[in-house]
Design an enzyme around this catalytic site. Structure first.
Site, PDB file in Angstrom:
ATOM      1  N   ARG A  37       0.831  -1.213   0.000  1.00  0.00           N
ATOM      2  CA  ARG A  37       0.000   0.000   0.000  1.00  0.00           C
ATOM      3  C   ARG A  37       0.866   1.265   0.000  1.00  0.00           C
ATOM      4  NH1 ARG A  37      -5.204  -1.280   3.922  1.00  0.00           N
ATOM      5  NH2 ARG A  37      -6.533  -1.959   2.226  1.00  0.00           N
ATOM      6  N   LYS A 197     -13.252  -8.633   8.656  1.00  0.00           N
ATOM      7  CA  LYS A 197     -14.097  -7.432   8.725  1.00  0.00           C
ATOM      8  C   LYS A 197     -15.508  -7.742   8.235  1.00  0.00           C
ATOM      9  CE  LYS A 197     -10.387  -4.046   8.339  1.00  0.00           C
ATOM     10  NZ  LYS A 197      -9.748  -3.045   7.472  1.00  0.00           N
ATOM     11  N   GLY A 348      -5.538  -5.218   2.147  1.00  0.00           N
ATOM     12  CA  GLY A 348      -4.207  -5.127   2.747  1.00  0.00           C
ATOM     13  C   GLY A 348      -3.681  -6.489   3.173  1.00  0.00           C
ATOM     14  N   GLY A 371     -12.441  -3.990   1.690  1.00  0.00           N
ATOM     15  CA  GLY A 371     -13.852  -3.595   1.720  1.00  0.00           C
ATOM     16  C   GLY A 371     -14.156  -2.616   0.598  1.00  0.00           C
TER      17      GLY A 371
HETATM   18  P1  ADP Z   1      -8.213  -7.697   3.992  1.00  0.00           P
HETATM   19  O1  ADP Z   1      -7.225  -6.810   4.699  1.00  0.00           O
HETATM   20  O2  ADP Z   1      -7.565  -8.534   2.957  1.00  0.00           O
HETATM   21  O3  ADP Z   1      -9.400  -6.929   3.484  1.00  0.00           O
HETATM   22  P2  ADP Z   1      -9.438  -8.437   6.523  1.00  0.00           P
HETATM   23  O4  ADP Z   1      -8.775  -7.265   7.148  1.00  0.00           O
HETATM   24  O5  ADP Z   1     -10.921  -8.462   6.427  1.00  0.00           O
HETATM   25  O6  ADP Z   1      -8.793  -8.729   5.078  1.00  0.00           O
HETATM   26  O7  ADP Z   1      -9.076  -9.752   7.331  1.00  0.00           O
HETATM   27  C1  ADP Z   1      -7.757 -10.169   7.572  1.00  0.00           C
HETATM   28  C2  ADP Z   1      -7.660 -10.799   8.954  1.00  0.00           C
HETATM   29  O8  ADP Z   1      -8.561 -11.892   9.067  1.00  0.00           O
HETATM   30  C3  ADP Z   1      -6.279 -11.359   9.240  1.00  0.00           C
HETATM   31  O9  ADP Z   1      -5.723 -10.669  10.328  1.00  0.00           O
HETATM   32  C4  ADP Z   1      -6.549 -12.830   9.588  1.00  0.00           C
HETATM   33  O10 ADP Z   1      -5.779 -13.308  10.683  1.00  0.00           O
HETATM   34  C5  ADP Z   1      -8.011 -12.788   9.988  1.00  0.00           C
HETATM   35  N1  ADP Z   1      -8.666 -14.108   9.915  1.00  0.00           N
HETATM   36  C6  ADP Z   1      -8.958 -14.831   8.826  1.00  0.00           C
HETATM   37  N2  ADP Z   1      -9.532 -16.005   9.180  1.00  0.00           N
HETATM   38  C7  ADP Z   1      -9.610 -16.009  10.526  1.00  0.00           C
HETATM   39  C8  ADP Z   1     -10.116 -16.922  11.493  1.00  0.00           C
HETATM   40  N3  ADP Z   1     -10.635 -18.096  11.134  1.00  0.00           N
HETATM   41  N4  ADP Z   1     -10.042 -16.579  12.800  1.00  0.00           N
HETATM   42  C9  ADP Z   1      -9.507 -15.413  13.165  1.00  0.00           C
HETATM   43  N5  ADP Z   1      -9.005 -14.506  12.315  1.00  0.00           N
HETATM   44  C10 ADP Z   1      -9.061 -14.798  11.007  1.00  0.00           C
HETATM   45  C1  3PG Z   2      -8.680  -1.363   4.877  1.00  0.00           C
HETATM   46  O1  3PG Z   2      -7.679  -1.898   5.357  1.00  0.00           O
HETATM   47  O2  3PG Z   2      -9.608  -2.036   4.362  1.00  0.00           O
HETATM   48  C2  3PG Z   2      -8.771   0.139   4.823  1.00  0.00           C
HETATM   49  O3  3PG Z   2      -7.572   0.742   5.190  1.00  0.00           O
HETATM   50  C3  3PG Z   2      -9.917   0.634   5.668  1.00  0.00           C
HETATM   51  O4  3PG Z   2      -9.702   0.320   7.021  1.00  0.00           O
HETATM   52  P1  3PG Z   2     -10.958   0.257   8.014  1.00  0.00           P
HETATM   53  O5  3PG Z   2     -11.743  -0.965   7.634  1.00  0.00           O
HETATM   54  O6  3PG Z   2     -10.382   0.172   9.408  1.00  0.00           O
HETATM   55  O7  3PG Z   2     -11.760   1.522   7.792  1.00  0.00           O
HETATM   56 MG    MG Z   3      -7.132  -6.057   6.649  1.00  0.00          MG
END
Ligand code: ADP
Ligand code: 3PG
Ligand code: MG
Length: 393
Positions: A37, A197, A348, A371
């Site tokens: 990023r 998330k 990310g 998201g």
């Molecule tokens: P991205 O950043 O790709 O959008 P998210 O931020 O939504 O993805 O999710 C990433 C997080 O989800 C990571 O920190 C990972 O450890 C967590 N995660 C994925 N599967 C599980 C699980 N089964 N239990 C707990 N945490 C999880």
């Molecule tokens: C992300 O990692 O998806 C963006 O930086 C937004 O972060 P946030 O879900 O904490 O608003």
């Molecule tokens: Mg993330």
């Protein structure tokens, strides 16, 4: 068409407030796991520097509640110093006299990184008083923070309402790539969603279902769906407030003839086990916590991926930061990389995961949005991009 930084004239000596998304994934010790990023925003910073602007960079990092030393941006300023020539400074506040004085003493081409925007409660509330204070620091506002362009916050939305503005090169690229991919998706279109998330991402899944043919759900996201279909998940993470929404998505899939694939087995630990010894199970009962998808689920997912014409993936399928729970994410990453389908991976953590797996260079497009990418696919635009001025023809 939105105005881009290439449409901005006379940047020489101007203070440009540049919102980026440097919300990089970190481990428990606060070490940065992936710099994508940051690297992706460098071309915009370089462009503005070359035009003689004074570049004031702003970002959030994580979801701190007030000041947290681990969420300070000083270590990101060190990365910026390595990535850019010339002066890069760090200011440990966002608004106030210190920030103002530092900006006053900047020369053309200098870069100043402000502290984490989310240390201020006005940021996520889109408090216009806070937005005005930010806006008072600069002459022009540039949004290159695609990853957070779905959040109407003070620095992503409020400031754009006040200052002349434009999008940066990264936002321009993301919009083009994602629009092209969604205009005529190659079929079958397989979407893979995981991660943590859930409340933010579940909202877009219905529309994603409209666009895709098959939806594979893993990661922590899956447990909310399993509960929604009446399956027990032990002590795995469930977002109670999202269960009804998950139920409605499952029903919607049935009525619209779309396929949703949920995990049928898991890599788990006992919550009480201090050594966190992992095991594979079909059923998550009592104190079991699922941290990854199991081997049967991996096969089910790979089977769908191999038939795909286009694949969009957001959200690791397990707690990929720990080696013990990486297998599902890695195997699926490999299958997506090896598939001839057009592939997009966003988020990310998802980018970090695919880079860690060694297959990132086989992915057609890496989006910095998680998201944000899903919401862009849903709506075809994002509020913080919509608010930017149109190009003058
Ligand atoms: P991205 O950043 O790709 O959008 P998210 O931020 O939504 O993805 O999710 C990433 C997080 O989800 C990571 O920190 C990972 O450890 C967590 N995660 C994925 N599967 C599980 C699980 N089964 N239990 C707990 N945490 C999880
Ligand atoms: C992300 O990692 O998806 C963006 O930086 C937004 O972060 P946030 O879900 O904490 O608003
Ligand atoms: Mg993330």
């Amino acid at each position: 068409m939105k105005r881009t930084i290439k449409d901005l004239v006379n940047l020489k000596g101007k203070v440009v407030l540049l919102r980026v998304d440097f919300n990089v994934p970190m481990d428990n010790a606060g070490r940065i796991l992936d710099k994508t990023r940051i690297n992706q925003a460098i071309p915009t910073i370089k462009y503005l520097k070359e035009k003689g602007a004074k570049v004031v960079v702003m970002t959030h990092l994580g979801r701190p509640e007030g000041y947290e030393i681990r969420k300070s941006l000083w270590q990101i300023s060190l990365i910026l110093m390595q990535s850019l020539s010339g002066n890069v400074y760090f200011c440990n506040s966002v608004i106030g006299d210190d920030a103002k004085n530092r900006i006053k003493s900047m020369n053309e081409g200098d870069v100043l990184l402000l502290e984490n925007l989310r240390f201020y409660e006005g940021e996520t509330k889109c408090d216009m008083k806070f937005a005005k204070e930010i806006a008072s620091l600069g002459d022009v506002y540039v949004n290159d923070a695609f990853g957070v362009a779905h959040r109407k916050h003070a620095s992503t939305y409020g400031v754009a309402r006040i200052l002349p503005n434009a999008i940066g090169l990264l936002v321009e690229k993301e919009v083009k790539e994602l629009t092209d991919a969604m205009t005529k998706p190659k079929r079958p279109f397989v979407a893979v969603v995981g991660g943590l998330k859930v409340p933010g991402k579940i909202k877009v899944l219905k529309t994603l279902l409209d666009a895709c043919d098959v939806l594979l759900i893993g990661g922590a996201m899956a447990y909310t769906f399993l509960v929604a279909q009446g399956t027990i998940v032990g002590q795995s993470i469930v977002y109670d407030k999202c269960v009804l929404e998950a139920q409605s998505i499952l029903k919607y899939a049935q009525s619209s003839g779309k396929k949703i694939v949920l995990p049928v087995d898991h890599v788990a630990v006992h919550a009480e086990d201090k050594k966190k010894k992992k095991f594979v199970t079909d059923k998550l009962i009592e104190d079991m916590v699922g941290y990854d998808i199991g081997p049967k689920t991996i096969d089910l997912f790979i089977n769908e991926i191999q038939k795909a014409g286009q694949i969009v993936w957001n959200g690791p399928l397990g707690m990929y930061e720990e080696e013990a729970f990486q297998k599902g994410t890695n195997k699926v990453a490999k299958a997506i990389a090896m598939s001839p389908a057009y592939s997009i991976v966003g988020g990310g953590d998802s980018i970090s995961a695919i880079k860690k797996s060694g297959f990132a260079n086989k992915i057609n497009f890496l989006s910095t949005g998680g998201g944000a990418m899903l919401e862009f696919i849903e709506k075809g635009s994002l509020p913080c991009i919509d608010i930017i001025q149109e190009k003058i023809r």
